[in-house]
Design a protein around this motif. Structure first.
Motif, PDB file in Angstrom:
ATOM      1  N   MET A 191     -10.115  -6.579   1.114  1.00  0.00           N
ATOM      2  CA  MET A 191     -10.549  -7.642   0.202  1.00  0.00           C
ATOM      3  C   MET A 191     -11.974  -7.361  -0.284  1.00  0.00           C
ATOM      4  O   MET A 191     -12.282  -7.543  -1.469  1.00  0.00           O
ATOM      5  CB  MET A 191     -10.491  -8.978   0.953  1.00  0.00           C
ATOM      6  CG  MET A 191     -10.630 -10.197   0.094  1.00  0.00           C
ATOM      7  SD  MET A 191      -9.301 -10.299  -1.092  1.00  0.00           S
ATOM      8  CE  MET A 191     -10.208 -11.026  -2.440  1.00  0.00           C
ATOM      9  N   GLY A 192     -12.851  -6.900   0.616  1.00  0.00           N
ATOM     10  CA  GLY A 192     -14.221  -6.571   0.236  1.00  0.00           C
ATOM     11  C   GLY A 192     -14.254  -5.484  -0.817  1.00  0.00           C
ATOM     12  O   GLY A 192     -14.936  -5.612  -1.841  1.00  0.00           O
ATOM     13  N   TYR A 193     -13.474  -4.420  -0.608  1.00  0.00           N
ATOM     14  CA  TYR A 193     -13.484  -3.317  -1.574  1.00  0.00           C
ATOM     15  C   TYR A 193     -12.879  -3.741  -2.909  1.00  0.00           C
ATOM     16  O   TYR A 193     -13.384  -3.376  -3.966  1.00  0.00           O
ATOM     17  CB  TYR A 193     -12.743  -2.106  -0.999  1.00  0.00           C
ATOM     18  CG  TYR A 193     -13.585  -1.361   0.001  1.00  0.00           C
ATOM     19  CD1 TYR A 193     -14.719  -0.673  -0.406  1.00  0.00           C
ATOM     20  CD2 TYR A 193     -13.280  -1.377   1.353  1.00  0.00           C
ATOM     21  CE1 TYR A 193     -15.517  -0.011   0.504  1.00  0.00           C
ATOM     22  CE2 TYR A 193     -14.075  -0.713   2.274  1.00  0.00           C
ATOM     23  CZ  TYR A 193     -15.188  -0.039   1.845  1.00  0.00           C
ATOM     24  OH  TYR A 193     -15.985   0.604   2.748  1.00  0.00           O
TER      25      TYR A 193
ATOM     26  N   ARG B 164     -25.293  -2.355  -6.058  1.00  0.00           N
ATOM     27  CA  ARG B 164     -25.209  -3.595  -6.802  1.00  0.00           C
ATOM     28  C   ARG B 164     -23.808  -4.206  -6.793  1.00  0.00           C
ATOM     29  O   ARG B 164     -23.656  -5.417  -6.621  1.00  0.00           O
ATOM     30  CB  ARG B 164     -25.700  -3.413  -8.240  1.00  0.00           C
ATOM     31  CG  ARG B 164     -26.171  -4.748  -8.782  1.00  0.00           C
ATOM     32  CD  ARG B 164     -26.964  -4.681 -10.063  1.00  0.00           C
ATOM     33  NE  ARG B 164     -26.114  -4.507 -11.214  1.00  0.00           N
ATOM     34  CZ  ARG B 164     -26.202  -3.434 -12.016  1.00  0.00           C
ATOM     35  NH1 ARG B 164     -27.072  -2.500 -11.771  1.00  0.00           N
ATOM     36  NH2 ARG B 164     -25.413  -3.327 -13.054  1.00  0.00           N
ATOM     37  N   VAL B 165     -22.772  -3.389  -6.962  1.00  0.00           N
ATOM     38  CA  VAL B 165     -21.424  -3.969  -7.014  1.00  0.00           C
ATOM     39  C   VAL B 165     -21.005  -4.572  -5.679  1.00  0.00           C
ATOM     40  O   VAL B 165     -20.135  -5.428  -5.634  1.00  0.00           O
ATOM     41  CB  VAL B 165     -20.352  -2.952  -7.454  1.00  0.00           C
ATOM     42  CG1 VAL B 165     -20.493  -2.627  -8.902  1.00  0.00           C
ATOM     43  CG2 VAL B 165     -20.384  -1.710  -6.607  1.00  0.00           C
ATOM     44  N   PHE B 166     -21.614  -4.127  -4.584  1.00  0.00           N
ATOM     45  CA  PHE B 166     -21.214  -4.659  -3.281  1.00  0.00           C
ATOM     46  C   PHE B 166     -22.029  -5.874  -2.874  1.00  0.00           C
ATOM     47  O   PHE B 166     -21.727  -6.505  -1.872  1.00  0.00           O
ATOM     48  CB  PHE B 166     -21.360  -3.571  -2.200  1.00  0.00           C
ATOM     49  CG  PHE B 166     -20.201  -2.625  -2.174  1.00  0.00           C
ATOM     50  CD1 PHE B 166     -19.032  -2.977  -1.538  1.00  0.00           C
ATOM     51  CD2 PHE B 166     -20.270  -1.403  -2.812  1.00  0.00           C
ATOM     52  CE1 PHE B 166     -17.955  -2.114  -1.523  1.00  0.00           C
ATOM     53  CE2 PHE B 166     -19.190  -0.541  -2.797  1.00  0.00           C
ATOM     54  CZ  PHE B 166     -18.035  -0.891  -2.148  1.00  0.00           C
ATOM     55  N   ARG B 167     -23.078  -6.195  -3.637  1.00  0.00           N
ATOM     56  CA  ARG B 167     -23.952  -7.298  -3.237  1.00  0.00           C
ATOM     57  C   ARG B 167     -23.206  -8.632  -3.208  1.00  0.00           C
ATOM     58  O   ARG B 167     -22.337  -8.871  -4.030  1.00  0.00           O
ATOM     59  CB  ARG B 167     -25.131  -7.392  -4.228  1.00  0.00           C
ATOM     60  CG  ARG B 167     -26.463  -7.374  -3.513  1.00  0.00           C
ATOM     61  CD  ARG B 167     -27.576  -7.233  -4.512  1.00  0.00           C
ATOM     62  NE  ARG B 167     -28.010  -5.839  -4.638  1.00  0.00           N
ATOM     63  CZ  ARG B 167     -28.773  -5.407  -5.641  1.00  0.00           C
ATOM     64  NH1 ARG B 167     -29.137  -6.205  -6.603  1.00  0.00           N
ATOM     65  NH2 ARG B 167     -29.154  -4.152  -5.669  1.00  0.00           N
ATOM     66  N   GLY B 168     -23.563  -9.499  -2.261  1.00  0.00           N
ATOM     67  CA  GLY B 168     -22.963 -10.835  -2.202  1.00  0.00           C
ATOM     68  C   GLY B 168     -21.648 -10.835  -1.448  1.00  0.00           C
ATOM     69  O   GLY B 168     -21.584 -10.417  -0.295  1.00  0.00           O
ATOM     70  N   VAL B 169     -20.587 -11.300  -2.133  1.00  0.00           N
ATOM     71  CA  VAL B 169     -19.316 -11.526  -1.437  1.00  0.00           C
ATOM     72  C   VAL B 169     -18.668 -10.243  -0.890  1.00  0.00           C
ATOM     73  O   VAL B 169     -18.228 -10.237   0.257  1.00  0.00           O
ATOM     74  CB  VAL B 169     -18.355 -12.306  -2.363  1.00  0.00           C
ATOM     75  CG1 VAL B 169     -17.027 -12.494  -1.685  1.00  0.00           C
ATOM     76  CG2 VAL B 169     -18.955 -13.644  -2.728  1.00  0.00           C
ATOM     77  N   PRO B 170     -18.593  -9.139  -1.663  1.00  0.00           N
ATOM     78  CA  PRO B 170     -17.903  -7.961  -1.124  1.00  0.00           C
ATOM     79  C   PRO B 170     -18.471  -7.479   0.204  1.00  0.00           C
ATOM     80  O   PRO B 170     -17.704  -7.231   1.150  1.00  0.00           O
ATOM     81  CB  PRO B 170     -18.103  -6.904  -2.210  1.00  0.00           C
ATOM     82  CG  PRO B 170     -18.306  -7.662  -3.442  1.00  0.00           C
ATOM     83  CD  PRO B 170     -19.000  -8.909  -3.055  1.00  0.00           C
ATOM     84  N   ILE B 171     -19.786  -7.384   0.310  1.00  0.00           N
ATOM     85  CA  ILE B 171     -20.369  -6.885   1.556  1.00  0.00           C
ATOM     86  C   ILE B 171     -20.127  -7.888   2.683  1.00  0.00           C
ATOM     87  O   ILE B 171     -19.943  -7.496   3.838  1.00  0.00           O
ATOM     88  CB  ILE B 171     -21.870  -6.544   1.368  1.00  0.00           C
ATOM     89  CG1 ILE B 171     -22.380  -5.707   2.537  1.00  0.00           C
ATOM     90  CG2 ILE B 171     -22.727  -7.772   1.221  1.00  0.00           C
ATOM     91  CD1 ILE B 171     -21.906  -4.285   2.529  1.00  0.00           C
TER      92      ILE B 171
END
Lengths: 210, 197
Positions: A191-193, B164-171
């Motif tokens: 889900m994270g990816y 940047r794309v992983f910042r916030g919810v994804p990480i």
């Protein structure tokens, strides 16, 4: 034209799972097999469409201060109908969905759409909104389930029809699957990816237009 | 199963967030700082413990004697909605600061899967009143533990350079995934080995 817009916005632009991030619990909980994901998705489409229609019909009668309990009762009634129908006709799906089936009542997507859309708009638009959002949910749920099942078990489980047992086994992958993806941890990682991928995609679209 | 067994099951083995994915919305939404995470955890624990007892009473005294088990979902959600309203009023009176901090997430406990989830799980397992209460309390404690751990991780993540794309919810999701991986060391054999079954 605007009616079609109500229908399609749930599928991409306001996709409930990847963009608004609602209804995460069932998304991760039942996405271990494609057939469960489809069963869950169809149940949600039914409940969402029916509850949107009813709430939209009753929106002038329901007093504003008690609207949330009213919405919840309407949603819970439709979930009970789905539970009984699945229990009677598709017991295997009923067993597989387990506790996540009554949990459709507290799926944020359904109450969210009731509050944000059906309580303010006409019956036709609300019905289309419900179908669109439900389809968007089903598609993203099936996508997650497909990735998890193909990589995690090397199979694709569909519904048995006639001589077809319903399980497609992929030769290379089923011998040495990435087992972690079928487990709880794998669902959260995936889900994270996926969310990161959608963030990247949205940013790139915005950059392209500007 | 003994009471300690139930506690270990719902805090570690069947942790509501990391194993069953119940209550992920507040888990991701409120875990940005540890103060509101603790508040949310306490509120959820309170609600799950009381809900378990009240829902057990509703099904034992009303639904089962009158053969109305099929109304379980509707009855439970009504009980939960009423209880959450009550808790909201109590917190507003007793601690306005906490009320401000919890903000929109307090009424949202009604739609927190963990609350309805524990009520349904209790009914499925046929727990008696005390067992239901202990299970509800343990589920809430498991939720609190996970959300506090998560908020500490996210406070650290704020200072860390993340793509940047992983910042916030994804990480946040990926961190939760790694936590879930660690929680996999707890499984049913723990109960058997401790002779709690």
């Amino acid at each position: 034209m605007s009616h079609i817009n109500e229908l399609t916005k749930g599928i991409f632009k306001e996709n409930p799972t990847f963009i608004i991030m609602l209804g995460m619990c069932p998304t991760l909980g039942v996405s271990t097999q494609v057939s469960n994901a489809i069963g869950m998705g169809l149940s949600v489409i039914f409940v969402l469409t029916c509850s949107n229609i009813f709430i939209s019909l009753l929106r002038k009668i329901i007093p504003d201060s008690v609207r949330i309990p009213c919405y919840i009762v309407i949603i819970a009634s439709f979930v009970t109908i789905v539970e009984m129908v699945l229990h009677a006709y598709v017991p295997s799906v009923y067993e597989a969905l387990g506790v996540y089936l009554p949990l459709i009542v507290v799926n944020c997507i359904i109450l969210g759409r009731a509050e944000a859309f059906a309580g303010k708009n006409g019956v036709l638009d609300s019905a289309l909104d419900g179908i669109g959002m439900g389809v968007g949910f089903t598609l993203s749920l099936s996508l997650i389930a497909l990735i998890r099942e193909v990589l995690g078990a090397g199979t694709i489980t569909l519904f048995p029809m006639g001589s077809f047992s319903g399980v497609i086994t992929l030769p290379g992958l089923s011998a040495s699957p990435v087992r972690v993806l079928t487990l709880a941890a794998g669902a959260l990682l995936l889900m994270g990816y996926l969310k990161a991928f959608f963030q990247w995609k949205t940013e790139r679209c915005k950059g392209g237009k500007a | 199963m003994s009471y300690i067994g139930i506690v270990i099951t719902y805090v570690f083995i069947q942790n509501f967030i990391l194993v069953q994915f119940m209550g992920l919305c507040p888990f991701i939404g409120v875990s940005k700082n540890s103060e509101s995470a603790i508040g949310m955890g306490v509120a959820v624990t309170f609600v799950t413990a009381i809900t378990s007892v009240v829902c057990w009473a509703v099904s034992y005294f009303f639904l089962i004697p009158f053969g109305l088990e099929y109304l379980q979902t509707i009855a439970y959600i009504l009980v939960i909605a009423a209880l959450v309203q009550l808790v909201e009023m109590i917190i507003r009176k007793m601690s306005p600061g906490l009320y401000q901090a919890l903000g929109i997430y307090l009424p949202l406990i009604t739609t927190n899967c963990a609350v309805l989830g524990i009520a349904v799980i209790n009914a499925d397992n046929g727990y008696n009143m005390l067992e239901s209460f202990v299970a509800g309390l343990a589920a809430g404690l498991g939720f609190t533990m996970a959300i506090i751990l998560m908020s500490n991780i996210r406070e650290k993540l704020e200072m860390t350079p993340v793509r940047r794309v992983f910042r916030g919810v994804p990480i946040a999701f990926i961190s939760a995934g790694l936590m879930a991986l660690a929680f996999m060391m707890f499984d049913k054999s723990l109960i058997t080995n401790l002779h709690l079954a």
